[in-house]
Design a protein around this motif. Structure first.
Motif, PDB file in Angstrom:
ATOM      1  N   VAL A  42       0.749  -1.112   0.022  1.00  0.00           N
ATOM      2  CA  VAL A  42      -0.105   0.134   0.036  1.00  0.00           C
ATOM      3  C   VAL A  42       0.912   1.222  -0.107  1.00  0.00           C
ATOM      4  N   THR A  43       1.920   1.325   0.729  1.00  0.00           N
ATOM      5  CA  THR A  43       2.882   2.317   0.841  1.00  0.00           C
ATOM      6  C   THR A  43       3.587   2.474  -0.538  1.00  0.00           C
ATOM      7  N   SER A  44       3.960   1.380  -1.228  1.00  0.00           N
ATOM      8  CA  SER A  44       4.556   1.395  -2.527  1.00  0.00           C
ATOM      9  C   SER A  44       3.475   2.292  -3.736  1.00  0.00           C
ATOM     10  N   LEU A  45       2.313   1.667  -3.299  1.00  0.00           N
ATOM     11  CA  LEU A  45       1.298   2.054  -4.238  1.00  0.00           C
ATOM     12  C   LEU A  45       0.953   3.464  -4.067  1.00  0.00           C
ATOM     13  N   LYS A  46       1.012   4.148  -2.899  1.00  0.00           N
ATOM     14  CA  LYS A  46       0.588   5.573  -2.591  1.00  0.00           C
ATOM     15  C   LYS A  46       1.862   6.347  -2.887  1.00  0.00           C
ATOM     16  N   GLY A  47       2.930   5.715  -2.599  1.00  0.00           N
ATOM     17  CA  GLY A  47       4.366   6.728  -2.981  1.00  0.00           C
ATOM     18  C   GLY A  47       4.448   6.839  -4.576  1.00  0.00           C
ATOM     19  N   PHE A  48       4.354   5.744  -5.200  1.00  0.00           N
ATOM     20  CA  PHE A  48       4.683   5.829  -6.616  1.00  0.00           C
ATOM     21  C   PHE A  48       3.606   6.632  -7.335  1.00  0.00           C
ATOM     22  N   THR A  49       2.282   6.552  -6.780  1.00  0.00           N
ATOM     23  CA  THR A  49       1.247   7.060  -7.378  1.00  0.00           C
ATOM     24  C   THR A  49       1.434   8.629  -7.130  1.00  0.00           C
ATOM     25  N   GLU A  50       1.670   9.116  -5.875  1.00  0.00           N
ATOM     26  CA  GLU A  50       1.835  10.519  -5.664  1.00  0.00           C
ATOM     27  C   GLU A  50       3.020  11.127  -6.556  1.00  0.00           C
ATOM     28  N   THR A  51       4.266  10.341  -6.697  1.00  0.00           N
ATOM     29  CA  THR A  51       5.376  10.654  -7.652  1.00  0.00           C
ATOM     30  C   THR A  51       5.017  10.852  -8.915  1.00  0.00           C
ATOM     31  N   LEU A  52       3.964   9.891  -9.452  1.00  0.00           N
ATOM     32  CA  LEU A  52       3.446  10.126 -10.974  1.00  0.00           C
ATOM     33  C   LEU A  52       2.564  11.343 -10.893  1.00  0.00           C
ATOM     34  N   LEU A  53       1.780  11.720  -9.877  1.00  0.00           N
ATOM     35  CA  LEU A  53       0.866  12.638 -10.054  1.00  0.00           C
ATOM     36  C   LEU A  53       1.660  14.065  -9.843  1.00  0.00           C
ATOM     37  N   SER A  54       2.762  14.036  -9.220  1.00  0.00           N
ATOM     38  CA  SER A  54       3.751  15.137  -8.958  1.00  0.00           C
ATOM     39  C   SER A  54       4.457  15.526 -10.274  1.00  0.00           C
ATOM     40  N   GLY A  55       4.406  14.805 -11.508  1.00  0.00           N
ATOM     41  CA  GLY A  55       4.701  15.190 -12.514  1.00  0.00           C
ATOM     42  C   GLY A  55       5.623  13.934 -13.430  1.00  0.00           C
ATOM     43  N   ALA A  56       5.961  13.035 -12.692  1.00  0.00           N
ATOM     44  CA  ALA A  56       6.640  12.082 -13.071  1.00  0.00           C
ATOM     45  C   ALA A  56       6.090  11.289 -14.215  1.00  0.00           C
ATOM     46  N   MET A  57       4.734  11.236 -14.211  1.00  0.00           N
ATOM     47  CA  MET A  57       4.302  10.708 -15.582  1.00  0.00           C
ATOM     48  C   MET A  57       4.337  11.327 -16.624  1.00  0.00           C
ATOM     49  N   GLU A  58       5.071  12.575 -17.045  1.00  0.00           N
ATOM     50  CA  GLU A  58       5.389  13.425 -18.031  1.00  0.00           C
ATOM     51  C   GLU A  58       6.614  12.742 -18.719  1.00  0.00           C
ATOM     52  N   ASP A  59       7.324  12.044 -17.870  1.00  0.00           N
ATOM     53  CA  ASP A  59       8.473  11.460 -18.325  1.00  0.00           C
ATOM     54  C   ASP A  59       8.209   9.896 -18.758  1.00  0.00           C
ATOM     55  N   PRO A  60       8.151   9.320 -20.035  1.00  0.00           N
ATOM     56  CA  PRO A  60       7.770   8.101 -20.355  1.00  0.00           C
ATOM     57  C   PRO A  60       8.480   6.940 -19.511  1.00  0.00           C
ATOM     58  N   GLU A  61       9.886   7.051 -19.392  1.00  0.00           N
ATOM     59  CA  GLU A  61      10.892   6.171 -18.945  1.00  0.00           C
ATOM     60  C   GLU A  61      10.272   6.033 -17.415  1.00  0.00           C
ATOM     61  N   LEU A  62      10.111   7.263 -16.422  1.00  0.00           N
ATOM     62  CA  LEU A  62       9.861   7.160 -15.089  1.00  0.00           C
ATOM     63  C   LEU A  62       8.273   6.404 -14.920  1.00  0.00           C
ATOM     64  N   ARG A  63       7.561   6.923 -16.073  1.00  0.00           N
ATOM     65  CA  ARG A  63       6.011   6.604 -15.928  1.00  0.00           C
ATOM     66  C   ARG A  63       5.938   4.910 -16.246  1.00  0.00           C
ATOM     67  N   LYS A  64       6.619   4.372 -17.077  1.00  0.00           N
ATOM     68  CA  LYS A  64       6.833   3.122 -17.266  1.00  0.00           C
ATOM     69  C   LYS A  64       7.150   2.184 -16.055  1.00  0.00           C
ATOM     70  N   ARG A  65       8.251   2.712 -15.584  1.00  0.00           N
ATOM     71  CA  ARG A  65       9.037   2.110 -14.597  1.00  0.00           C
ATOM     72  C   ARG A  65       8.043   2.047 -13.041  1.00  0.00           C
ATOM     73  N   PHE A  66       7.413   3.253 -12.879  1.00  0.00           N
ATOM     74  CA  PHE A  66       6.684   3.413 -11.808  1.00  0.00           C
ATOM     75  C   PHE A  66       5.354   2.553 -11.763  1.00  0.00           C
ATOM     76  N   LEU A  67       4.773   2.697 -13.114  1.00  0.00           N
ATOM     77  CA  LEU A  67       3.458   1.934 -13.390  1.00  0.00           C
ATOM     78  C   LEU A  67       3.850   0.222 -13.302  1.00  0.00           C
ATOM     79  N   THR A  68       5.159  -0.233 -13.486  1.00  0.00           N
ATOM     80  CA  THR A  68       5.526  -1.641 -13.453  1.00  0.00           C
ATOM     81  C   THR A  68       5.346  -1.887 -11.926  1.00  0.00           C
ATOM     82  N   ILE A  69       6.204  -0.987 -11.260  1.00  0.00           N
ATOM     83  CA  ILE A  69       6.421  -1.414  -9.990  1.00  0.00           C
ATOM     84  C   ILE A  69       4.913  -1.259  -9.262  1.00  0.00           C
ATOM     85  N   ILE A  70       3.881  -0.461  -9.454  1.00  0.00           N
ATOM     86  CA  ILE A  70       2.695  -0.578  -8.848  1.00  0.00           C
ATOM     87  C   ILE A  70       1.714  -1.761  -9.348  1.00  0.00           C
ATOM     88  N   ALA A  71       1.978  -2.241 -10.699  1.00  0.00           N
ATOM     89  CA  ALA A  71       1.428  -3.326 -11.062  1.00  0.00           C
ATOM     90  C   ALA A  71       1.745  -4.676 -10.255  1.00  0.00           C
TER      91      ALA A  71
END
Length: 596
Positions: free
Chosen positions: A380-409
């Protein structure tokens, strides 16, 4: 014939035999003496008669004298001999006088010369017969002849008569002996029969047969003995029946009480172990009987408790945690000394109350919230942390977005696995859990599991192998057996270093099928083996969590094995590997089919 009768009749028969034999000897001697007296009397009179007859005989004419004595001898059936004073035979009826020796040396003549009368019984070589000789002096006044007159009377008839007398005595006494012994035996049987009956009944009573009874026939001493024996048997039977009922009730209570009971005497020998102890200690506790407690009980805490009670002679209550097979079990143990009426220590009694389930429930309530919270917190902490990171602007970076979404999955998948295992474990432990029983080909299920885990094993270069001895067919739930194999083989892959081996062995026996899952992994220490089936327990927490394990796999395996009534054991050595062994019955009873 019983020994008692023999001891009574045999001496009596010997006494009767000795008495009759002695009487026979006395009577035989009396008869013999009587006949000899009669014979001596006869020969005396016949000798005097012959002497009187020969008073007028002409001894100058030898032929007349010879004919005269022969005539007399034939009539009296005797032998007559006339002997001169110098021993020369003057006349003889049974032999030729010319060939006869001098007769002065004959015993009867010697006695005649010494005592005036001579008599002797001896064998005569002249006539080849045994004769009774009687000799007297003979004087003829007309001629002045002086000689010896000897009469010989055959004793053959006396021997025959004597033999007949002995025959009559023997036959008579033998018949008398048989009659007396028969009558004595009959009387003895009548006297001994009640005593013999009483002896047999007493032996039966001594062997514990208190239903035995003897006949009460007479009113004499033996009849009173039999009546007293019957009363004794009735009393013993009544006491024994009461004792047996009380003993049976006590044994039923002891054997069926839910708690374990051990009784130890003052010497330290175990004298009583009830049936519950076998379930508590998972051992053949029947072999403990009459053994020293510290030689058969393998738990130091129990031995220490017994020793404290023996030393202090005081009651003691203690909570003990004992390793039983592959798990730790908890017991509330009550111990008390047994003090006799003489205030001496007679032994120790221990009562084991199994509170393992209570402890488990208590600990489960504490651990469940902590473990679930801990296990859920990480994803849950991982999901929340990476989700917040994506919402903070990391999803604009395709490489970071793919990496974070993989971790979330991945974390979502891990969270889903954890929830599914919890739900599955809850269903297995629930009262509504059922097995779908059918004939299961274990080899086919192994092949399916190998296909599922083959890719995971190849990533670590782990070799999966199997060996099946027999057809490997058991009665069980195919899906649940598959779930058992997946968890065990997956554990083997997870805890085995790269290049290792995981093998599955199936051995078919008469009534069982043994399933073994063996790996060459890191192994498990002996102190950890009893805990590996607890929820969320991990031998290597970092390795298990990194591999995606939930910590519930072996708990599920344990419950599914119990549902199949299979026995489970673990053998492991640190650094060499672990073997999980399950023993399935080839046929599962109807109770297992209905549910767990």
């Amino acid at each position: 014939m019983s020994s008692y009768k023999s001891r009574l009749i045999f001496p009596l028969a010997i006494i009767i035999l000795l008495v009759l034999a002695s009487l026979g000897v006395v009577l035989g001697s009396l008869f013999k003496e009587f006949y000899f007296d009669r014979m001596y009397d006869r020969v005396t009179k016949e000798t005097e008669l012959v002497a009187l007859t020969l008073e007028e005989a002409d001894f100058e004419n030898h032929s007349i004298i010879q004919n005269k004595i022969k005539e007399i001898a034939n009539k009296l059936d005797i032998r007559i001999t006339i002997i001169d004073l110098d021993g020369t035979v003057i006349a003889e009826t049974d032999a030729n006088i010319s060939t006869m020796e001098n007769h002065l040396n004959r015993p009867e003549i010697k006695q005649l010369i010494q005592e005036g009368i001579g008599q002797e019984i001896r064998y005569s070589h002249s006539v080849n017969r045994e004769l009774l000789y009687y000799a007297i002096p003979f004087n003829q006044e007309t001629t002045g002849l002086q000689a010896y007159l000897r009469i010989g009377m055959p004793v053959d008839q006396i021997s025959i008569i004597h033999q007949n007398i002995w025959t009559v005595i023997f036959v008579s006494f033998f018949i008398a002996f048989l009659v007396i012994v028969f009558l004595a035996t009959k009387v003895t049987n009548q006297m001994v029969a009640p005593i013999e009956d009483a002896r047999l009944v007493a032996n039966q009573l001594a062997r514990g047969n208190f239903s035995a009874r003897t006949f009460e026939v007479s009113h004499n001493e033996t009849g009173q003995l039999n009546r007293s024996l019957n009363v004794l048997a009735e009393n013993l039977q009544e006491i024994t029946n009461t004792y047996e009922i009380q003993k049976e009730r006590l044994e039923t209570l002891i054997e069926n009480m839910g708690s374990g009971l051990i009784l130890i005497n003052a010497k330290g020998d175990i004298t009583l172990v009830n049936r519950s102890c076998k379930d508590i200690f998972q051992e053949n506790t029947d072999a403990w009987l009459n053994q020293l407690y510290y030689e058969v009980i393998n738990h130091k805490d129990v031995i220490k408790l017994i020793q404290e009670i023996l030393l202090t002679e005081k009651r003691k209550r203690q909570h003990l945690s004992l390793p039983i097979k592959i798990e730790i079990r908890h017991f509330d143990v009550h111990g008390a000394p047994i003090i006799g009426n003489d205030l001496q220590l007679k032994g120790v009694v221990l009562v084991f109350h199994d509170i393992t389930e209570l402890k488990k429930l208590e600990q489960a309530r504490k651990d469940f919230v902590a473990n679930v919270s801990h296990e859920l917190k990480t994803p849950v902490t991982s999901l929340k942390g990476f989700t917040e990171t994506l919402l903070s602007g990391a999803m604009e970076d395709p490489e970071l977005r793919k990496r974070f979404l993989t971790i979330i999955a991945n974390e979502s998948e891990r969270l889903e696995s954890l929830i599914n295992d919890l739900l599955d474990l809850s269903r297995i432990e629930g009262s509504q859990f059922y097995l779908t029983i059918q004939d299961v080909n274990v080899e086919a299920i192994i092949d399916e599991v190998f296909m599922i885990l083959e890719e995971k094993a190849e990533l670590k270069e782990i070799t999966l192998s199997k060996r099946v001895e027999g057809n490997g067919i058991i009665s069980g739930d195919a899906n649940r057996i598959k779930q058992i194999l997946i968890n065990l083989i997956n554990n083997g892959i997870m805890y085995t270093p790269n290049g290792g081996d995981v093998s599955v062995i199936v051995k078919e026996h008469n009534k069982t099928v043994v399933l073994e899952v063996k790996d060459t992994g890191i192994g498990i220490s002996k102190k950890e083996i009893p805990r590996i089936f607890e929820r969320f327990y991990r031998v290597d927490r970092a390795r298990s969590r990194n591999s995606g394990g939930t910590g519930l796999g072996l708990a599920i395996v344990k419950h599914l094995a119990e549902a199949h009534k299979a026995t489970m054991s673990v053998e492991s050595e640190v650094g060499k590997g672990t073997t999980f062994r399950l023993v399935f019955s080839r046929v599962i009873t109807e109770n297992n089919e209905n549910g767990f």
